[in-house]
Design a protein around this motif. Structure first.
Motif, PDB file in Angstrom:
ATOM      1  N   LYS B  86       0.824  -1.054  -0.287  1.00 15.28           N
ATOM      2  CA  LYS B  86       0.141   0.012   0.251  1.00 15.28           C
ATOM      3  C   LYS B  86       1.075   1.322   0.042  1.00 15.28           C
ATOM      4  O   LYS B  86       0.440   2.346  -0.239  1.00 15.28           O
ATOM      5  N   ALA B  87       1.940   1.000   0.565  1.00  9.95           N
ATOM      6  CA  ALA B  87       2.874   2.248   0.466  1.00  9.95           C
ATOM      7  C   ALA B  87       4.283   1.949   0.411  1.00  9.95           C
ATOM      8  O   ALA B  87       4.905   1.083   0.751  1.00  9.95           O
ATOM      9  N   ILE B  88       4.812   2.779  -0.223  1.00 14.95           N
ATOM     10  CA  ILE B  88       6.449   2.776  -0.538  1.00 14.95           C
ATOM     11  C   ILE B  88       7.217   4.093   0.379  1.00 14.95           C
ATOM     12  O   ILE B  88       6.770   5.011  -0.434  1.00 14.95           O
ATOM     13  N   VAL B  89       7.813   3.922   1.238  1.00 10.50           N
ATOM     14  CA  VAL B  89       8.382   4.910   2.085  1.00 10.50           C
ATOM     15  C   VAL B  89       9.903   5.211   1.381  1.00 10.50           C
ATOM     16  O   VAL B  89      10.540   4.221   1.500  1.00 10.50           O
ATOM     17  N   LEU B  90      10.191   6.301   1.109  1.00 14.95           N
ATOM     18  CA  LEU B  90      11.576   6.457   0.494  1.00 14.95           C
ATOM     19  C   LEU B  90      12.242   7.743   1.694  1.00 14.95           C
ATOM     20  O   LEU B  90      11.662   8.921   1.686  1.00 14.95           O
ATOM     21  N   ASN B  91      12.934   7.183   2.538  1.00 15.09           N
ATOM     22  CA  ASN B  91      13.568   7.905   3.468  1.00 15.09           C
ATOM     23  C   ASN B  91      14.661   8.790   2.894  1.00 15.09           C
ATOM     24  O   ASN B  91      15.194   9.776   3.471  1.00 15.09           O
ATOM     25  N   HIS B  92      15.303   8.334   1.521  1.00 10.41           N
ATOM     26  CA  HIS B  92      16.117   8.983   0.896  1.00 10.41           C
ATOM     27  C   HIS B  92      16.548   8.452  -0.384  1.00 10.41           C
ATOM     28  O   HIS B  92      16.566   7.467  -0.752  1.00 10.41           O
ATOM     29  N   LEU B  93      16.540   9.396  -1.424  1.00 12.15           N
ATOM     30  CA  LEU B  93      16.548   9.106  -2.675  1.00 12.15           C
ATOM     31  C   LEU B  93      17.662   8.729  -3.786  1.00 12.15           C
ATOM     32  O   LEU B  93      17.659   8.475  -4.649  1.00 12.15           O
ATOM     33  N   GLU B  94      18.922   8.730  -2.844  1.00 14.58           N
ATOM     34  CA  GLU B  94      20.128   8.307  -3.470  1.00 14.58           C
ATOM     35  C   GLU B  94      19.959   7.169  -4.284  1.00 14.58           C
ATOM     36  O   GLU B  94      19.160   6.376  -3.707  1.00 14.58           O
ATOM     37  N   PRO B  95      20.457   6.928  -5.369  1.00 21.26           N
ATOM     38  CA  PRO B  95      20.509   5.886  -6.192  1.00 21.26           C
ATOM     39  C   PRO B  95      20.741   4.287  -5.519  1.00 21.26           C
ATOM     40  O   PRO B  95      20.230   3.505  -5.933  1.00 21.26           O
ATOM     41  N   ASP B  96      21.357   4.488  -4.446  1.00 19.25           N
ATOM     42  CA  ASP B  96      21.837   3.142  -3.830  1.00 19.25           C
ATOM     43  C   ASP B  96      20.312   2.535  -2.920  1.00 19.25           C
ATOM     44  O   ASP B  96      20.347   1.463  -2.565  1.00 19.25           O
ATOM     45  N   HIS B  97      19.473   3.505  -2.786  1.00 18.46           N
ATOM     46  CA  HIS B  97      18.147   3.248  -1.908  1.00 18.46           C
ATOM     47  C   HIS B  97      17.154   3.150  -2.897  1.00 18.46           C
ATOM     48  O   HIS B  97      15.995   2.702  -2.575  1.00 18.46           O
ATOM     49  N   THR B  98      17.116   3.724  -4.083  1.00 26.76           N
ATOM     50  CA  THR B  98      16.036   3.850  -4.965  1.00 26.76           C
ATOM     51  C   THR B  98      16.347   3.102  -6.456  1.00 26.76           C
ATOM     52  O   THR B  98      15.349   3.015  -7.262  1.00 26.76           O
ATOM     53  N   GLY B  99      17.416   2.186  -6.378  1.00 27.22           N
ATOM     54  CA  GLY B  99      17.674   1.392  -7.705  1.00 27.22           C
ATOM     55  C   GLY B  99      16.758   0.641  -8.243  1.00 27.22           C
ATOM     56  O   GLY B  99      16.377   0.372  -9.394  1.00 27.22           O
ATOM     57  N   ALA B 100      16.051   0.148  -7.089  1.00 30.54           N
ATOM     58  CA  ALA B 100      14.916  -0.804  -7.306  1.00 30.54           C
ATOM     59  C   ALA B 100      13.598  -0.379  -7.587  1.00 30.54           C
ATOM     60  O   ALA B 100      12.437  -0.866  -7.995  1.00 30.54           O
ATOM     61  N   LEU B 101      13.505   0.863  -7.393  1.00 35.77           N
ATOM     62  CA  LEU B 101      12.128   1.734  -7.211  1.00 35.77           C
ATOM     63  C   LEU B 101      11.105   1.571  -8.419  1.00 35.77           C
ATOM     64  O   LEU B 101      10.222   1.216  -8.449  1.00 35.77           O
ATOM     65  N   ASP B 141       3.373  13.311  10.231  1.00 36.44           N
ATOM     66  CA  ASP B 141       2.544  12.668   9.323  1.00 36.44           C
ATOM     67  C   ASP B 141       2.418  11.329   9.418  1.00 36.44           C
ATOM     68  O   ASP B 141       3.498  10.755   9.791  1.00 36.44           O
ATOM     69  N   ARG B 142       1.621  10.484   9.244  1.00 36.88           N
ATOM     70  CA  ARG B 142       1.484   9.184   9.523  1.00 36.88           C
ATOM     71  C   ARG B 142       0.716   8.236   8.447  1.00 36.88           C
ATOM     72  O   ARG B 142       0.016   8.674   7.607  1.00 36.88           O
ATOM     73  N   ILE B 143       1.319   7.099   8.085  1.00 31.06           N
ATOM     74  CA  ILE B 143       0.557   5.970   7.283  1.00 31.06           C
ATOM     75  C   ILE B 143      -0.076   5.026   8.069  1.00 31.06           C
ATOM     76  O   ILE B 143       0.549   4.424   9.095  1.00 31.06           O
ATOM     77  N   ASP B 144      -1.338   4.862   7.718  1.00 36.01           N
ATOM     78  CA  ASP B 144      -2.137   3.776   8.510  1.00 36.01           C
ATOM     79  C   ASP B 144      -2.414   2.623   8.056  1.00 36.01           C
ATOM     80  O   ASP B 144      -2.443   2.430   7.016  1.00 36.01           O
ATOM     81  N   LEU B 145      -1.731   1.530   8.799  1.00 30.23           N
ATOM     82  CA  LEU B 145      -1.599   0.085   8.177  1.00 30.23           C
ATOM     83  C   LEU B 145      -2.637  -0.737   9.034  1.00 30.23           C
ATOM     84  O   LEU B 145      -2.238  -2.011   9.231  1.00 30.23           O
ATOM     85  N   GLY B 146      -3.268  -0.037   9.720  1.00 33.07           N
ATOM     86  CA  GLY B 146      -4.241  -0.936  10.615  1.00 33.07           C
ATOM     87  C   GLY B 146      -3.637  -1.118  12.049  1.00 33.07           C
ATOM     88  O   GLY B 146      -3.662   0.047  12.694  1.00 33.07           O
ATOM     89  N   ASP B 147      -3.249  -2.133  12.315  1.00 32.24           N
ATOM     90  CA  ASP B 147      -2.603  -2.418  13.618  1.00 32.24           C
ATOM     91  C   ASP B 147      -1.193  -1.732  13.691  1.00 32.24           C
ATOM     92  O   ASP B 147      -0.578  -1.928  14.719  1.00 32.24           O
ATOM     93  N   ARG B 148      -0.661  -1.455  12.570  1.00 32.85           N
ATOM     94  CA  ARG B 148       0.595  -0.856  12.519  1.00 32.85           C
ATOM     95  C   ARG B 148       0.750   0.399  11.783  1.00 32.85           C
ATOM     96  O   ARG B 148      -0.394   0.805  10.967  1.00 32.85           O
ATOM     97  N   SER B 149       1.215   1.323  12.357  1.00 37.85           N
ATOM     98  CA  SER B 149       1.513   2.782  11.665  1.00 37.85           C
ATOM     99  C   SER B 149       2.672   3.350  11.315  1.00 37.85           C
ATOM    100  O   SER B 149       3.648   3.100  12.543  1.00 37.85           O
TER     101      SER B 149
END
Lengths: 95, 432
Positions: B86-101, B141-149
């Motif tokens: 439901k959610a893809i959280v990108l904490n940092h967009l440098e290519p070593d973290h977003t290569g598979a995005l 800000d929050r992402i609600d995943l039901g019993d986890r957020s």
């Protein structure tokens, strides 16, 4: 040509300039701590606080507004690379 | 899971549980020896990505470098179906973290991207797509995943403008991005199992986070109040054993080291010089002694020949003003000066007072070149530096005294207000 003054509060220097001068053109020459990165209104490096004379500067463009928002700028902040002095006096310092 | 079992599971491309609902789905890159050109990586690195499962959906936190996409997807597929994401959280967009995005976005069409405000331009530059859908998030800000957020923390400039952290309160897990990370590859994954990564942790801070010290402090103010059971960084060991110790260490590293040596109200001015025949040295002594006479200025004098660049860089981090003296040799400042100046990219020098001076034989370019570099490092350089041809005369030594006093007064905010015309700047480039 119409004249205006810009005071750089961090080094206590006032410069008389022709109307239309961009603040960054003077701040780097005079040695103020308002420094630049891209000079294109994109990076936010040259953000400054306008202490006096807000209305003596050109209005921020849509682009500048966006960059100011993205950088969580305060309501007295402008980008020195975008703001031009229209006349009168303006006082600025690094944000 | 035992350490041996984790090693085996990692090798078999399994997802590794941090808890029943949270899995590591990253990749190991043991062969890497140089990262981003500037960093050495004696132990390789890891690209950590995570999956969080809530009762109403799954979130993926970060991805991996593109070449390691197969590992990432293989692990991910073991713990989630793509249409559950439901959610893809990108904490940092440098290519070593977003290569598979890009691939992940194709495979998980229901997923919404969550990025920081400052990441928008970067995301567009990275993906080169029109009509990108994403949600920008800020602290609270929050992402609600039901019993986890997942709750976001806005932690910019650690170490790019876009960086942020996400906190899973129900499990006290902080997904910290590059913060608290390091380049250290160990298939045992967890800090209570891996080898000794203290050096890598410190080295990573010194090169990646140190230039943004003020932002580190602001981030710590947000992070320290959180109950922390585990820190899940984007590189290096997962910190489940005493995670708060790493937060404390960041606080120590980001705190001024020499603060207690300086009295309140005092400001420090450091004069560094290097001299072939003693002429620049005499100028340095004059500038130093005159600056020292200004009340509130704590001036120090260093011969660059007598110390190591790195030690001086530590001093400069705490200094309020830096004054550099160099002779001109072959039309340039000398190498020890450039070594010192190039080491300052890891330090926040913005807004400090900078100045230069030096003796020269015939052309004397060094002083202006140093001033340009100081401006490039975002110091303020309001006083034009003193240049002396060969041996300083008594008058020129007096000129150095005046320069030192002016620097001291400038530093203490006691210089008189000046009014100049723009045309003056065309000739002198300075307000002096």
């Amino acid at each position: 040509m119409a004249k205006a003054t810009i005071t750089f509060e961090d080094i206590n220097v006032t410069v008389t300039v022709p109307a239309g001068t961009r603040v960054i053109e003077i701040s780097e020459k005079v040695g103020s701590g308002i420094t630049y990165g891209c000079r294109e209104g994109d990076c936010g490096t040259c953000m400054m606080k306008v202490s006096e004379g807000w209305n003596n500067l050109t209005e921020p463009s849509v682009l500048e507004d966006k960059i100011l928002r993205e950088n969580y700028a305060g309501k007295h902040n402008r980008l020195a690379c975008q703001a031009q002095v229209l006349g009168g006096s303006v006082s600025v310092r690094p944000a | 899971m035992s350490a041996a079992r984790i090693v085996q599971a990692v090798a078999q491309r399994e997802a590794i549980p941090l808890s029943p609902r949270v899995h590591w789905v990253g990749a190991l890159d043991p062969g890497l020896r140089s990262f981003d050109i500037i960093l050495k990586t004696a132990n390789g690195t890891s690209y950590n990505a995570y999956v969080v499962r809530g009762s109403h959906g799954v979130a993926v936190v970060d991805t991996v470098k593109r070449e390691f996409s197969a590992d990432f997807f293989a692990r991910l597929e073991q713990v989630a179906e793509y249409d559950e994401i439901k959610a893809i959280v990108l904490n940092h967009l440098e290519p070593d973290h977003t290569g598979a995005l890009p691939e992940l976005m194709e495979r998980a069409p229901n997923a919404q991207l969550y990025i920081s405000n400052k990441a928008q331009m970067m995301l567009k530059a990275l993906l080169k797509r029109e009509n990108l859908a994403f949600t920008t998030v800020d602290t609270g800000d929050r992402i609600d995943l039901g019993d986890r957020s997942l709750r976001f923390l806005h932690t910019p400039y650690l170490h790019w403008p876009d960086t942020q952290c996400a906190y899973l309160a129900e499990e006290q897990i902080l997904f910290s991005g590059d913060v608290f990370g390091c380049h250290f590859c160990d298939a045992r994954l967890f800090n209570d199992f891996t080898g000794d990564f203290r050096f890598s942790f410190e080295y990573y801070y010194a090169h990646i986070m140190r230039p943004f010290r003020d932002f580190v402090v602001r981030a710590l103010d947000l992070i320290e109040p959180l109950p922390l059971g585990l820190i899940a960084p984007a590189h290096g060991p997962i910190l489940r054993d005493r995670p708060s110790d790493y937060v404390k260490r960041y606080r120590e590293l980001a705190s001024p080291r020499l603060k207690r040596e300086i009295h309140p109200g005092e400001k420090t001015l450091l004069v560094f010089y290097i001299s072939s025949y003693g002429n620049t040295a005499r100028m340095a002594e004059a500038i130093h002694s005159a600056a020292q006479e200004i009340s509130g200025v704590r001036a120090s004098l260093y011969d660059l020949e007598g110390g190591d660049t790195e030690t001086f860089a530590d001093l400069l981090e705490e200094a309020d003003a830096i004054v550099l003296g160099s002779p001109t040799i072959n039309g340039d400042a000398v190498k020890p000066i450039w070594d010192l100046l190039s080491s300052l990219t890891v330090i926040d020098m913005k807004g400090k007072l900078g100045a230069a001076f030096g003796s020269y034989g015939w052309s004397g370019e060094a002083v202006r070149m140093i001033e340009d570099r100081l401006r490039g490092l975002k110091l303020r350089v309001p006083l034009q530096g003193v240049r002396v041809k060969l041996i300083p005369t008594p008058e020129e030594i007096l000129q150095c005294h005046a320069f030192g006093r002016a620097l001291g007064e400038e530093l203490m905010g006691r210089r008189e207000a000046r009014v100049i015309d723009m045309s003056d700047l065309l000739t002198s480039q300075y307000s002096a």
